[in-house]
Each structure stands twice: as C-alpha cells, then as structure tokens.
Design a protein around this motif. Structure first.
Motif, PDB file in Angstrom:
ATOM      1  N   LYS A   1       0.883  -1.159  -0.143  1.00  0.00           N
ATOM      2  CA  LYS A   1       0.019  -0.158  -0.121  1.00  0.00           C
ATOM      3  C   LYS A   1       0.862   1.256  -0.112  1.00  0.00           C
ATOM      4  O   LYS A   1       0.715   2.175   0.788  1.00  0.00           O
ATOM      5  N   PHE A   2       1.885   1.342  -0.913  1.00  0.00           N
ATOM      6  CA  PHE A   2       2.597   2.490  -1.306  1.00  0.00           C
ATOM      7  C   PHE A   2       2.036   3.575  -2.076  1.00  0.00           C
ATOM      8  O   PHE A   2       2.518   3.690  -3.328  1.00  0.00           O
ATOM      9  N   THR A   3       0.838   3.959  -2.022  1.00  0.00           N
ATOM     10  CA  THR A   3       0.043   4.478  -2.990  1.00  0.00           C
ATOM     11  C   THR A   3       0.613   5.703  -3.729  1.00  0.00           C
ATOM     12  O   THR A   3       0.840   5.663  -5.049  1.00  0.00           O
ATOM     13  N   ILE A   4       1.386   6.644  -2.841  1.00  0.00           N
ATOM     14  CA  ILE A   4       2.036   7.884  -3.357  1.00  0.00           C
ATOM     15  C   ILE A   4       3.336   7.481  -4.244  1.00  0.00           C
ATOM     16  O   ILE A   4       3.605   7.807  -5.285  1.00  0.00           O
ATOM     17  N   TYR A   5       4.043   6.550  -3.407  1.00  0.00           N
ATOM     18  CA  TYR A   5       5.419   6.186  -4.226  1.00  0.00           C
ATOM     19  C   TYR A   5       5.117   5.327  -5.226  1.00  0.00           C
ATOM     20  O   TYR A   5       5.742   5.652  -6.340  1.00  0.00           O
ATOM     21  N   LYS A   6       3.958   4.446  -5.360  1.00  0.00           N
ATOM     22  CA  LYS A   6       3.722   3.665  -6.708  1.00  0.00           C
ATOM     23  C   LYS A   6       3.237   4.779  -7.967  1.00  0.00           C
ATOM     24  O   LYS A   6       3.640   4.389  -8.999  1.00  0.00           O
ATOM     25  N   ALA A   7       2.623   5.676  -7.610  1.00  0.00           N
ATOM     26  CA  ALA A   7       2.237   6.706  -8.479  1.00  0.00           C
ATOM     27  C   ALA A   7       3.215   7.406  -8.938  1.00  0.00           C
ATOM     28  O   ALA A   7       3.504   7.625 -10.267  1.00  0.00           O
ATOM     29  N   MET A   8       4.393   7.781  -8.154  1.00  0.00           N
ATOM     30  CA  MET A   8       5.514   8.317  -8.767  1.00  0.00           C
ATOM     31  C   MET A   8       6.226   7.460  -9.561  1.00  0.00           C
ATOM     32  O   MET A   8       6.928   7.803 -10.553  1.00  0.00           O
ATOM     33  N   TRP A   9       6.475   6.085  -9.174  1.00  0.00           N
ATOM     34  CA  TRP A   9       7.258   5.316  -9.884  1.00  0.00           C
ATOM     35  C   TRP A   9       6.578   5.046 -11.232  1.00  0.00           C
ATOM     36  O   TRP A   9       7.426   4.902 -12.204  1.00  0.00           O
ATOM     37  N   GLN A  10       5.472   4.972 -11.537  1.00  0.00           N
ATOM     38  CA  GLN A  10       4.735   4.761 -12.762  1.00  0.00           C
ATOM     39  C   GLN A  10       4.773   6.088 -13.479  1.00  0.00           C
ATOM     40  O   GLN A  10       5.187   5.852 -14.659  1.00  0.00           O
ATOM     41  N   LYS A  11       4.629   7.248 -13.127  1.00  0.00           N
ATOM     42  CA  LYS A  11       4.802   8.522 -13.829  1.00  0.00           C
ATOM     43  C   LYS A  11       6.195   8.693 -14.358  1.00  0.00           C
ATOM     44  O   LYS A  11       6.423   9.148 -15.493  1.00  0.00           O
ATOM     45  N   ALA A  12       7.369   8.320 -13.478  1.00  0.00           N
ATOM     46  CA  ALA A  12       8.530   8.516 -13.822  1.00  0.00           C
ATOM     47  C   ALA A  12       9.150   7.292 -14.719  1.00  0.00           C
ATOM     48  O   ALA A  12      10.175   7.147 -15.158  1.00  0.00           O
ATOM     49  N   ASN A  13       8.300   6.233 -14.843  1.00  0.00           N
ATOM     50  CA  ASN A  13       8.659   4.978 -15.636  1.00  0.00           C
ATOM     51  C   ASN A  13       9.885   4.373 -15.321  1.00  0.00           C
ATOM     52  O   ASN A  13      10.767   4.030 -15.893  1.00  0.00           O
TER      53      ASN A  13
ATOM     54  N   TYR B   1      13.232  -1.223   1.857  1.00  0.00           N
ATOM     55  CA  TYR B   1      13.251  -0.656   3.329  1.00  0.00           C
ATOM     56  C   TYR B   1      12.271   0.459   3.457  1.00  0.00           C
ATOM     57  O   TYR B   1      12.272   1.371   2.698  1.00  0.00           O
ATOM     58  N   VAL B   2      11.047   0.177   4.506  1.00  0.00           N
ATOM     59  CA  VAL B   2       9.990   1.079   4.645  1.00  0.00           C
ATOM     60  C   VAL B   2      10.556   2.330   5.325  1.00  0.00           C
ATOM     61  O   VAL B   2      11.177   1.915   6.569  1.00  0.00           O
ATOM     62  N   LEU B   3      10.683   3.529   4.921  1.00  0.00           N
ATOM     63  CA  LEU B   3      10.869   4.742   5.975  1.00  0.00           C
ATOM     64  C   LEU B   3       9.794   5.492   6.144  1.00  0.00           C
ATOM     65  O   LEU B   3       8.621   5.664   5.442  1.00  0.00           O
ATOM     66  N   ASP B   4      10.096   6.183   7.378  1.00  0.00           N
ATOM     67  CA  ASP B   4       9.008   6.910   7.802  1.00  0.00           C
ATOM     68  C   ASP B   4       9.220   8.335   7.612  1.00  0.00           C
ATOM     69  O   ASP B   4       8.381   9.266   8.152  1.00  0.00           O
ATOM     70  N   GLU B   5      10.263   8.818   6.684  1.00  0.00           N
ATOM     71  CA  GLU B   5      10.175  10.047   6.232  1.00  0.00           C
ATOM     72  C   GLU B   5      10.796  10.109   4.950  1.00  0.00           C
ATOM     73  O   GLU B   5      11.361   8.948   4.614  1.00  0.00           O
TER      74      GLU B   5
ATOM     75  N   LEU C   1      15.633  -0.728  -2.669  1.00  0.00           N
ATOM     76  CA  LEU C   1      14.592   0.656  -2.483  1.00  0.00           C
ATOM     77  C   LEU C   1      14.378   1.109  -1.328  1.00  0.00           C
ATOM     78  O   LEU C   1      14.137   0.288  -0.239  1.00  0.00           O
ATOM     79  N   LEU C   2      14.385   2.380  -0.576  1.00  0.00           N
ATOM     80  CA  LEU C   2      14.065   2.906   0.302  1.00  0.00           C
ATOM     81  C   LEU C   2      12.751   3.606   0.063  1.00  0.00           C
ATOM     82  O   LEU C   2      12.678   4.573  -0.752  1.00  0.00           O
ATOM     83  N   VAL C   3      11.522   3.143   0.678  1.00  0.00           N
ATOM     84  CA  VAL C   3      10.303   3.524   0.422  1.00  0.00           C
ATOM     85  C   VAL C   3       9.529   4.215   1.279  1.00  0.00           C
ATOM     86  O   VAL C   3       9.196   3.726   2.269  1.00  0.00           O
ATOM     87  N   PRO C   4       9.400   5.578   1.312  1.00  0.00           N
ATOM     88  CA  PRO C   4       8.751   6.307   2.265  1.00  0.00           C
ATOM     89  C   PRO C   4       7.012   5.896   2.234  1.00  0.00           C
ATOM     90  O   PRO C   4       6.524   5.735   1.294  1.00  0.00           O
ATOM     91  N   THR C   5       6.445   5.936   3.292  1.00  0.00           N
ATOM     92  CA  THR C   5       5.079   5.375   3.374  1.00  0.00           C
ATOM     93  C   THR C   5       4.375   6.746   2.880  1.00  0.00           C
ATOM     94  O   THR C   5       4.892   7.817   2.730  1.00  0.00           O
ATOM     95  N   ASP C   6       3.026   6.476   2.789  1.00  0.00           N
ATOM     96  CA  ASP C   6       2.225   7.658   2.319  1.00  0.00           C
ATOM     97  C   ASP C   6       2.202   8.717   3.232  1.00  0.00           C
ATOM     98  O   ASP C   6       2.323   9.920   2.899  1.00  0.00           O
ATOM     99  N   ALA C   7       2.282   8.411   4.687  1.00  0.00           N
ATOM    100  CA  ALA C   7       2.095   9.426   5.762  1.00  0.00           C
ATOM    101  C   ALA C   7       3.535  10.303   5.497  1.00  0.00           C
ATOM    102  O   ALA C   7       3.465  11.481   5.751  1.00  0.00           O
TER     103      ALA C   7
END
Length: 388
Positions: A51-63, A182-186, A78-84
């Motif tokens: 459920k990395f909604t924002i990150y996945k949207a960025m990933w898709q737009k940036a191809n 790795y899931v990041l909090d920022e 990958l260091l993936v920040p959460t939606d929060a």
C-alpha cells in the motif's frame, strides 16, 4: 569377418560397462527434502501488492521500470517512504500528478540503490555501508557528464533501528528475490550544499576558516599547494570526508583568543620541503598550526585526499570499535606513509566523546553530529581542540 566380430564384441562390452558404471553411480537421496522458505516475490511484485500509493504513483509516472531494466540491475535496494511520510513532506497523490518527471526522478533515484543490501547483511554490520544511489549531477564544479557527482547513502543498524546517514528510522524490511525494500518514516533529502557553504554562513567558524586560509597561504608561498580548504567542497579530487569542526569557542578554550594567535602558532617553525623519512615514506610537511588540526579532518589534506568514502557517523563511533586506529592507507615505500584514524570514541550518556590517540587532552564531547553535505559528514566540537 573375424575382425568385425572382435570390434562388435568390444563395443558390446563397452556399452555394458558404461551401463553398469552409471547404475553404480546413482545415489539414493538421504534425509528429507528441505523446503524453500525464502522470498517468493520480486521487488516489483512486492510493490504491486503493498500500500505505497504515492510512491507507486511516482514510480509509474517516472517510468522507473524502464530505468531498472536499462540499468540491468541484477539486484537492487529501494528505500520507500510511506504515504504518511510523503504527505508530511508536502507530497500528495494529487501533487504527484502535477509534478515534473525530473523532480520525481530526483526523489526516486535518491531512494534507489544500485546494489542489493539484504536486511541480514545490515544486521551483521558494525557501523555503516557506503551504497551508491542512482542520483547523479553533472552541474557541480569539476564534475561533468563524463565524471558526474554521485550521491551515496550510508546504511547501518543501531539499537535495532535502521540508520541512514546517521539518522534512525524504524527497521522494516521487505525481502524480494532480486532485492530488498526498506520502509521509511520520512522522505530523505539529498544534500545540495558543501561544508564550506555551511562554515561561511555560520559566524561560529571564523577561526577555523581563518586557520585554513593562513595554512594554505604558507604552503602556497613555500612550495605551491597543500591545505585542507579545497576539501571543504565537493570535487573530483576527493571522495566523501569527515570533519570534526572546532567552533571559535573551541579555539579559545585551547588558548587561541585572536586570529593573530593562530598566525603566530602557524609561524612557530618554518615549513620545509617534502622529504623521505627513515622508512622511505614520502612525507609532506605541515605548519605548526595545521599539525594541531590534522586529527580534526582525519589527516586528509589537499595533497592526500580521500580516495574512497571516509565518513564516520555516530553509529560508527558507538558500534564499530575498528574505526579507532582504522588504516585509511597502508602506505608504501617511496610514496605516502601509512594513514590512520587517530581518534578514539566513547559515549557519556547520550553524548559522543572523542579523543586523539596519544594526546594529553581528554576526550571532548561533540556538540552536534551527523550533518550531511555533498562532500561528507560534519560534527561540531565546542569544548577545545583534540590536541594542544
């Protein structure tokens, strides 16, 4: 006819012998079959199901799929920040729709490492690992599209937390068959300034900057170049460095109350020419003032810069006992002498204490730590100099 029978007989014996040998070589399995319990999904499949909604949207737009494919990365991190985390940084799903692809690239590339760092490896580290991101720049002085500046991240583990550039984050890892998330909090912010920019903008470091200027002017007068000033900014000449920056107050506590005191110390003896010592090492000569300050920048200078990332974060100081007296350069005859981290580290409560090896000065506390710049990491010393 007789010869044909002999050949036929030999061939038949050979076939029988081979068959017997193959039969004898077959070994029945021993014990129970071990079931595979490792990761079952690729990094990309993990992203799809998370459920990395924002990150996945960025990933898709940036191809980013094409970026990973073009890079032919057999394993990556990958260091993936959460939606929060993205929302706290002012990046929402709606904002992603209007963001330029170049801006998305900058964020995603900085959070992507071109090598695989599994969580098991991080848990075995004592200190940090230097890992290259996909983010580069060619518009920094001395760099170009042929030799771009490369952003690195430094990952480790301390008190069961993930350390990134000396800062703690919850340790949450998602293992894939070709990488780790790795899931990041920022959202991480890449450094876009150099140490020299910070020091010049802060009135607490006028003594340090003047000490560098005085030393450099003496070297240039005597034999051309040396000095530490040029390592205060990112350059192709040096990898990342560590600076324990003394404040004006630190200089005053060490007995230097005016700039003229610094000048007089620098002129205590003449600076001769480089020469070979009794071990046939080619040694550079320093001013009396610079000799006092060498340990503050890990003995790295303009003529002996870092040839690989020489950064020390607080979790290195606390967890990696090998950092003290660590061999930076083993040295070789008719070339540079051995070079060490001549510092010892300890903790007094939550305060990091640093002492120069062999110095009569006691361990000094670090006032501020883990300040990341394009050319390395800076810590602040306010209670004196490591050496008298």
């Amino acid at each position: 006819m007789k010869l044909s029978k002999i050949i036929y007989t030999l061939a038949l014996v050979s076939v029988c012998w081979t068959a017997c040998t193959q039969k004898d070589a077959q070994v029945s399995p021993v014990g129970k079959t071990i079931d595979y319990t490792g990761p079952g999904k690729t990094v990309r499949q993990i992203l799809d199901s998370a459920k990395f909604t924002i990150y996945k949207a960025m990933w898709q737009k940036a191809n980013m799929d094409s970026v990973i494919t073009a890079g032919n990365y057999q394993g990556y991190t990958l260091l993936v920040p959460t939606d929060a985390a993205f929302t706290a940084a002012g990046i929402t799903a709606d904002k992603v729709k209007t963001m330029a692809v170049n801006d998305l690239d900058t964020i995603l590339f900085y959070h992507t490492l071109n090598s695989w760092m599994p969580s098991a490896n991080i848990q075995q580290l004592k200190g940090n690992a230097s890992l290259r991101t996909l983010l580069t720049r060619s518009d920094i002085p001395t760099y170009s599209s042929w030799t771009p500046y490369v952003y690195y991240l430094f990952l480790g583990l301390h008190d069961k937390q993930l350390m990134v550039n000396g800062k703690a984050h919850p340790f949450t890892a998602m293992e894939g068959t070709n990488g780790t998330i790795y899931v990041l909090d920022e959202v991480l912010k890449q450094p876009n300034t150099d140490m020299i920019d910070y020091l010049k903008s802060n009135p607490n470091f006028t003594f340090l900057l003047e000490a560098c200027r005085i030393n450099d002017s003496i070297y240039q007068t005597v034999w051309g170049q040396q000095g530490f000033s040029q390592l205060l900014q990112a350059s192709t000449r040096s990898a990342y460095i560590t600076l324990f920056a003394p404040t004006n107050n630190a200089f005053k506590k060490a007995g230097f109350n005016t700039i003229d005191d610094l000048r007089q110390r620098a002129l205590r003896y003449e600076v001769g020419w480089p020469n070979y010592d009794e071990h046939l090492y080619y040694r550079y000569t320093f001013t009396s003032l610079d000799t006092l300050l060498l340990a503050h920048h890990i003995d790295l200078t303009g003529v002996q810069p870092a040839n690989y990332n020489m950064v020390i974060f607080t979790n290195d100081m606390l967890d990696n006992g090998a950092i003290s007296n660590f061999t930076i350069d083993p040295g070789r005859a008719y070339n540079n002498p051995p070079q060490y981290v001549r510092l010892n580290f300890s903790a007094n409560g939550n305060t990091i204490m640093v002492k120069e090896t062999g110095s009569s000065v006691g361990a000094l506390p670090l006032k501020s730590t883990d300040m990341m710049f394009r050319n390395g990491v800076l810590h602040i010393v306010d209670d004196g100099l490591f050496k008298q």
